[in-house]
Enzyme design. Structure first.
Site, mmCIF file in Angstrom:
data_model
loop_
_atom_site.group_PDB
_atom_site.id
_atom_site.type_symbol
_atom_site.label_atom_id
_atom_site.label_comp_id
_atom_site.label_asym_id
_atom_site.label_seq_id
_atom_site.Cartn_x
_atom_site.Cartn_y
_atom_site.Cartn_z
ATOM 1 N N SER A 69 22.401 11.177 71.710
ATOM 2 C CA SER A 69 21.420 12.415 71.990
ATOM 3 C C SER A 69 21.843 13.407 70.877
ATOM 4 C CB SER A 69 21.754 13.092 73.371
ATOM 5 O OG SER A 69 21.501 12.271 74.305
ATOM 6 N N SER A 108 20.263 16.630 76.221
ATOM 7 C CA SER A 108 21.396 15.985 77.151
ATOM 8 C C SER A 108 20.365 15.345 78.132
ATOM 9 C CB SER A 108 22.235 17.081 77.867
ATOM 10 O OG SER A 108 22.873 16.065 78.551
ATOM 11 N N SER A 110 21.246 13.881 80.936
ATOM 12 C CA SER A 110 21.937 13.958 82.143
ATOM 13 C C SER A 110 21.729 15.905 82.471
ATOM 14 C CB SER A 110 23.323 13.845 82.321
ATOM 15 O OG SER A 110 24.121 14.418 81.402
ATOM 16 N N THR A 113 26.407 17.129 80.673
ATOM 17 C CA THR A 113 27.509 16.568 79.749
ATOM 18 C C THR A 113 28.356 18.021 79.403
ATOM 19 O OG1 THR A 113 26.193 14.795 78.910
ATOM 20 C CG2 THR A 113 28.105 15.508 77.477
ATOM 21 N N GLU A 173 16.757 9.149 74.420
ATOM 22 C CA GLU A 173 17.064 9.377 72.955
ATOM 23 C C GLU A 173 15.823 9.105 72.223
ATOM 24 O OE1 GLU A 173 21.452 8.194 74.755
ATOM 25 O OE2 GLU A 173 20.200 6.737 73.651
HETATM 26 O O1 LIG Z 1 22.427 12.571 76.941
HETATM 27 P P1 LIG Z 1 23.518 12.987 77.676
HETATM 28 O O2 LIG Z 1 23.289 12.826 79.010
HETATM 29 O O3 LIG Z 1 24.142 14.247 77.219
HETATM 30 O O4 LIG Z 1 24.734 11.958 77.469
HETATM 31 C C1 LIG Z 1 25.130 11.716 76.056
HETATM 32 C C2 LIG Z 1 25.462 10.280 75.617
HETATM 33 O O5 LIG Z 1 26.338 9.669 76.491
HETATM 34 C C3 LIG Z 1 25.573 8.361 76.156
HETATM 35 O O6 LIG Z 1 25.036 7.745 77.301
HETATM 36 C C4 LIG Z 1 27.067 7.485 75.948
HETATM 37 O O7 LIG Z 1 26.529 6.121 76.033
HETATM 38 C C5 LIG Z 1 24.743 8.039 75.050
HETATM 39 O O8 LIG Z 1 23.863 7.526 75.110
HETATM 40 C C6 LIG Z 1 24.210 9.921 75.163
HETATM 41 O O9 LIG Z 1 23.648 10.021 73.661
#
Ligand SMILES: O=P(O)(O)OC[C@H]1O[C@](O)(CO)[C@@H](O)[C@@H]1O
Length: 206
Positions: A69, A108, A110, A113, A173
């Site tokens: 990301s 992000s 999720s 993070t 992404e």
């Molecule tokens: O986008 P998020 O949920 O913050 O996660 C961050 C990173 O974690 C990962 O899932 C780790 O593989 C990446 O693909 C992603 O960029």
């Protein structure tokens, strides 16, 4: 005696070639379907935030994200720099403190993070504006944001999701990249600076 062709055939009988034609079609169709579901009013609001901070005399744009990301936002940051904006990447050695009048652009999937959420909290305390790309409208990151763009893709831990057959946060992404490119293109179309002028800002120490 076995010929080379027979040996290759024997191997591919056991372990057939990866079907990249099928996977390319899958990735392309998932991206197209998800990009079509991005709310254009949300994306337009984010573009306006970027334009406002970028065109202000003192405003700067900061980007932050983890893993892939974050890598996508690094690409977006480069293009915004080509437009002439003052852009910084969180965590780089030359990145200054964020302050009121700046914009923090975050991605992000999720929305949880920890480093990214902490960056939003810091920016919020400093009085900066916050724009977020995420899949998760109910996330702590979305709650801290002034502007949210929801990308309706699977999250990194949604294994077996009906939203995507791709691994982890890949679809998020990929569509994030398209959305960031669309923002750049819209800003450039408005600005109408010739490509030759943008080219003068390209790195010349590569
Ligand atoms: O986008 P998020 O949920 O913050 O996660 C961050 C990173 O974690 C990962 O899932 C780790 O593989 C990446 O693909 C992603 O960029």
């Amino acid at each position: 005696m076995t010929t080379t062709a027979e040996a290759v055939q024997a191997v591919s009988d056991v372990d057939p070639s990866p079907d990249v034609e099928l996977s390319l079609a899958l990735v392309g169709s998932e991206i197209a379907e998800t990009a079509a579901e991005v709310d254009l009013r949300q994306l337009s609001s984010l573009a306006t935030e970027v334009q406002t901070a970028g065109n202000s005399a003192t405003g700067r744009i900061f980007v932050a994200g983890a893993g892939r990301s974050g890598l996508v936002l690094r690409m977006a940051a480069m293009r915004l720099m080509h437009l002439g904006f003052d852009v910084h990447i969180a965590g780089d050695t030359t990145t200054p403190a964020i302050r009121s009048g700046d914009l923090l652009l975050l991605a992000s999937g999720s929305g949880t993070t920890s480093g990214v959420v902490r960056a939003a909290e810091t920016a919020s305390k400093a009085g900066a504006r916050i724009a977020v790309y995420t899949t998760n409208a109910a996330s702590p990151l979305a709650e801290l944001a002034d502007v949210v763009v929801i990308i309706p893709a699977a999250q990194k831990t949604d294994h077996g999701s009906t939203l995507s057959r791709q691994y982890s946060g890949s679809l998020f992404e990929q569509v994030l990249f398209l959305a960031a490119e669309a923002v750049f293109q819209a800003l450039w179309d408005n600005d109408a600076t010739p490509a030759e002028e943008l080219w003068l800002r390209h790195a010349n120490l590569e």
